[in-house]
Design a protein around this motif. Structure first.
Motif, PDB file in Angstrom:
ATOM      1  N   GLN A  62      43.613  40.580  49.746  1.00  0.00           N
ATOM      2  CA  GLN A  62      44.061  39.362  49.090  1.00  0.00           C
ATOM      3  C   GLN A  62      45.499  39.536  48.618  1.00  0.00           C
ATOM      4  N   HIS A  63      46.390  38.674  49.119  1.00  0.00           N
ATOM      5  CA  HIS A  63      47.764  38.717  48.634  1.00  0.00           C
ATOM      6  C   HIS A  63      47.791  38.291  47.174  1.00  0.00           C
ATOM      7  N   LEU A  64      48.495  39.063  46.345  1.00  0.00           N
ATOM      8  CA  LEU A  64      48.560  38.787  44.915  1.00  0.00           C
ATOM      9  C   LEU A  64      49.829  39.398  44.339  1.00  0.00           C
ATOM     10  N   ASP A  65      50.678  38.548  43.798  1.00  0.00           N
ATOM     11  CA  ASP A  65      51.858  39.000  43.065  1.00  0.00           C
ATOM     12  C   ASP A  65      51.655  38.632  41.607  1.00  0.00           C
ATOM     13  N   LEU A  66      51.342  39.605  40.787  1.00  0.00           N
ATOM     14  CA  LEU A  66      51.016  39.341  39.392  1.00  0.00           C
ATOM     15  C   LEU A  66      52.207  38.860  38.577  1.00  0.00           C
ATOM     16  N   ALA A  67      53.407  39.011  39.109  1.00  0.00           N
ATOM     17  CA  ALA A  67      54.591  38.524  38.410  1.00  0.00           C
ATOM     18  C   ALA A  67      54.809  37.032  38.596  1.00  0.00           C
ATOM     19  N   SER A  68      53.953  36.393  39.383  1.00  0.00           N
ATOM     20  CA  SER A  68      54.081  34.967  39.671  1.00  0.00           C
ATOM     21  C   SER A  68      52.782  34.247  39.324  1.00  0.00           C
ATOM     22  N   LEU A  69      52.835  33.332  38.372  1.00  0.00           N
ATOM     23  CA  LEU A  69      51.624  32.581  38.037  1.00  0.00           C
ATOM     24  C   LEU A  69      51.144  31.735  39.204  1.00  0.00           C
ATOM     25  N   ASP A  70      52.074  31.250  40.013  1.00  0.00           N
ATOM     26  CA  ASP A  70      51.680  30.485  41.191  1.00  0.00           C
ATOM     27  C   ASP A  70      50.874  31.353  42.146  1.00  0.00           C
ATOM     28  N   SER A  71      51.329  32.590  42.371  1.00  0.00           N
ATOM     29  CA  SER A  71      50.593  33.501  43.231  1.00  0.00           C
ATOM     30  C   SER A  71      49.233  33.847  42.643  1.00  0.00           C
ATOM     31  N   ALA A 120      45.943  36.186  33.167  1.00  0.00           N
ATOM     32  CA  ALA A 120      45.682  34.925  33.861  1.00  0.00           C
ATOM     33  C   ALA A 120      44.642  35.101  34.958  1.00  0.00           C
ATOM     34  N   LEU A 121      44.757  36.145  35.759  1.00  0.00           N
ATOM     35  CA  LEU A 121      43.806  36.375  36.848  1.00  0.00           C
ATOM     36  C   LEU A 121      42.392  36.536  36.305  1.00  0.00           C
ATOM     37  N   THR A 122      42.241  37.321  35.264  1.00  0.00           N
ATOM     38  CA  THR A 122      40.916  37.544  34.683  1.00  0.00           C
ATOM     39  C   THR A 122      40.314  36.233  34.192  1.00  0.00           C
ATOM     40  N   GLY A 123      41.116  35.432  33.496  1.00  0.00           N
ATOM     41  CA  GLY A 123      40.607  34.164  32.981  1.00  0.00           C
ATOM     42  C   GLY A 123      40.200  33.202  34.071  1.00  0.00           C
ATOM     43  N   LEU A 124      40.958  33.189  35.161  1.00  0.00           N
ATOM     44  CA  LEU A 124      40.658  32.268  36.255  1.00  0.00           C
ATOM     45  C   LEU A 124      39.436  32.684  37.065  1.00  0.00           C
ATOM     46  N   LEU A 125      39.059  33.956  36.972  1.00  0.00           N
ATOM     47  CA  LEU A 125      37.901  34.449  37.725  1.00  0.00           C
ATOM     48  C   LEU A 125      36.677  34.701  36.852  1.00  0.00           C
ATOM     49  N   LEU A 126      36.830  34.557  35.545  1.00  0.00           N
ATOM     50  CA  LEU A 126      35.778  35.012  34.641  1.00  0.00           C
ATOM     51  C   LEU A 126      34.450  34.314  34.870  1.00  0.00           C
ATOM     52  N   ASP A 127      34.466  33.028  35.208  1.00  0.00           N
ATOM     53  CA  ASP A 127      33.183  32.342  35.390  1.00  0.00           C
ATOM     54  C   ASP A 127      32.424  32.846  36.604  1.00  0.00           C
ATOM     55  N   ARG A 128      33.099  33.580  37.490  1.00  0.00           N
ATOM     56  CA  ARG A 128      32.416  34.211  38.612  1.00  0.00           C
ATOM     57  C   ARG A 128      31.727  35.518  38.191  1.00  0.00           C
ATOM     58  N   MET A 129      31.931  35.933  36.929  1.00  0.00           N
ATOM     59  CA  MET A 129      31.393  37.200  36.449  1.00  0.00           C
ATOM     60  C   MET A 129      30.392  37.041  35.311  1.00  0.00           C
ATOM     61  N   LEU A 130      30.525  35.983  34.530  1.00  0.00           N
ATOM     62  CA  LEU A 130      29.791  35.873  33.267  1.00  0.00           C
ATOM     63  C   LEU A 130      28.282  35.971  33.424  1.00  0.00           C
ATOM     64  N   GLY A 131      27.729  35.416  34.481  1.00  0.00           N
ATOM     65  CA  GLY A 131      26.284  35.449  34.652  1.00  0.00           C
ATOM     66  C   GLY A 131      25.789  36.600  35.509  1.00  0.00           C
ATOM     67  N   VAL A 132      26.668  37.537  35.823  1.00  0.00           N
ATOM     68  CA  VAL A 132      26.315  38.628  36.740  1.00  0.00           C
ATOM     69  C   VAL A 132      25.906  39.860  35.932  1.00  0.00           C
ATOM     70  N   PRO A 133      24.645  40.270  35.979  1.00  0.00           N
ATOM     71  CA  PRO A 133      24.216  41.449  35.224  1.00  0.00           C
ATOM     72  C   PRO A 133      25.024  42.687  35.613  1.00  0.00           C
ATOM     73  N   GLY A 134      25.481  43.415  34.620  1.00  0.00           N
ATOM     74  CA  GLY A 134      26.220  44.648  34.879  1.00  0.00           C
ATOM     75  C   GLY A 134      27.663  44.459  35.280  1.00  0.00           C
ATOM     76  N   SER A 135      28.156  43.229  35.242  1.00  0.00           N
ATOM     77  CA  SER A 135      29.544  43.009  35.647  1.00  0.00           C
ATOM     78  C   SER A 135      30.501  43.584  34.607  1.00  0.00           C
ATOM     79  N   ARG A 136      31.652  44.066  35.103  1.00  0.00           N
ATOM     80  CA  ARG A 136      32.614  44.721  34.217  1.00  0.00           C
ATOM     81  C   ARG A 136      34.041  44.347  34.587  1.00  0.00           C
ATOM     82  N   ILE A 137      34.857  44.303  33.554  1.00  0.00           N
ATOM     83  CA  ILE A 137      36.300  44.154  33.707  1.00  0.00           C
ATOM     84  C   ILE A 137      36.929  45.433  33.178  1.00  0.00           C
ATOM     85  N   VAL A 138      37.651  46.124  34.032  1.00  0.00           N
ATOM     86  CA  VAL A 138      38.314  47.371  33.650  1.00  0.00           C
ATOM     87  C   VAL A 138      39.812  47.124  33.602  1.00  0.00           C
TER      88      VAL A 138
END
Length: 307
Positions: A62-71, A120-138
């Motif tokens: 997945q292309h991702l440039d964390l310095a760009s909110l658009d990316s 920003a990335l974590t917040g935009l993906l968090l709902d894909r994790m909240l209901g997943v047993p054992g899910s973690r953000i490191v």
């Protein structure tokens, strides 16, 4: 390390160094691994190297440039389309800018790459994790966080830039973010937990944009240390891997090499600086991050408990 079959893991900065080693081991243990990074060519090379070592690995890039909110937003949209659930997010990518740079969003580049982009990335993906047993953000920080201070009056260093101060501030921000995220997840009763890690003093390509003399003198952890007080990227990745997969890990913990300097060794639960645990500064950083990025999390602020 338990088997990771059936789990989907997203690792940022996965084309080299600690991120690559983290992705490799997760693939070896059976996870579906998404490698995220700025360079499509380097990502393709990393995928090829992992596939050579693990022929049956299920890999995505997945292309991702964390310095760009658009990316960040485009990457999150694609990931949300591709994956109904994410079990593991390793916010590993980070960097340092030798000269003062401002991103397209008006952010100081080191803070943008190391903190605001991952927030920003974590917040935009968090709902894909909240209901997943054992899910973690490191969230991967650094021993350099101990020298960090949050300059809320000038987060973007408009009144004078020193690259090491910008880096230390961003690494302190990583821990404050990880701890505040843990409090919010815990208060919401979420399945997902937030954990932090650091690699110690690892020999990686970190700081490759710095002047060679600076790299020799100060990197990879911005300290003048001898070669034998460093460890290879594989061992440096062990802290992230333990934080990500050890069944005994609990939210709000911090893992890294042990010892007074925390340079080398197999990862254990370690302490971070007193400042990193300042709840008021954590909340202030969260509010600023939300304001700057425009990303609001689908979990609220914990209600203060009576004294």
């Amino acid at each position: 390390m338990p088997a990771q079959y059936g789990r989907t893991a997203l690792v940022t900065g996965a084309n080299t160094g600690i991120g690559f080693e983290t992705a490799l081991v997760l693939a070896q243990r059976g996870a579906t691994v998404v490698l995220a990074g700025r360079s499509p060519d380097r990502l393709a090379g990393a995928v090829a190297r992992i596939r050579a070592a693990v022929p049956d690995a299920e890999l995505h890039s997945q292309h991702l440039d964390l310095a760009s909110l658009d990316s960040v937003r485009r990457a999150a949209e694609q990931l949300r389309s591709d994956f109904a659930r994410i079990d593991l997010l390793v916010n590993n990518a980070g960097g340092i800018r030798p000269r003062y740079e401002v991103t397209e969003d008006g952010f100081e580049a080191t803070l943008a790459t190391n903190h605001l982009g991952p927030y920003a990335l974590t917040g935009l993906l968090l709902d894909r994790m909240l209901g997943v047993p054992g899910s973690r953000i490191v969230t991967v920080s650094s021993i350099g966080h101990r020298r960090g201070r949050m300059n809320f009056d000038d987060l973007h260093a408009t009144r004078g830039y020193r690259f090491q101060h910008a880096y230390f501030q961003s690494k302190l921000a990583n821990l404050m973010f990880g701890y505040e995220l843990h409090r919010r997840l815990d208060a919401a009763g979420a399945e997902t937990v937030s954990v932090a890690a650091h690699p110690g003093n690892a020999r990686t390509e970190f700081g490759r944009d710095m002047h060679p003399l600076v790299r020799i003198a100060m990197l990879p952890q911005l300290r003048a240390v001898t070669w034998w007080l460093m460890q290879d990227p594989h061992r440096g990745a062990l802290a992230s891997l333990r934080a990500a997969t050890d069944p005994g890990v609990r939210g709000g913990e911090y893992y890294g090499p042990p010892g007074r300097a925390q340079f080398t060794g197999h990862p254990e639960r370690v302490d971070s600086s007193p400042l990193s645990h300042d709840v008021e500064q954590q909340r202030r950083l969260w509010s600023e991050s939300e304001r700057l990025t425009g990303v609001a999390y689908p979990i609220g602020e914990p209600v203060a408990r009576p004294a």
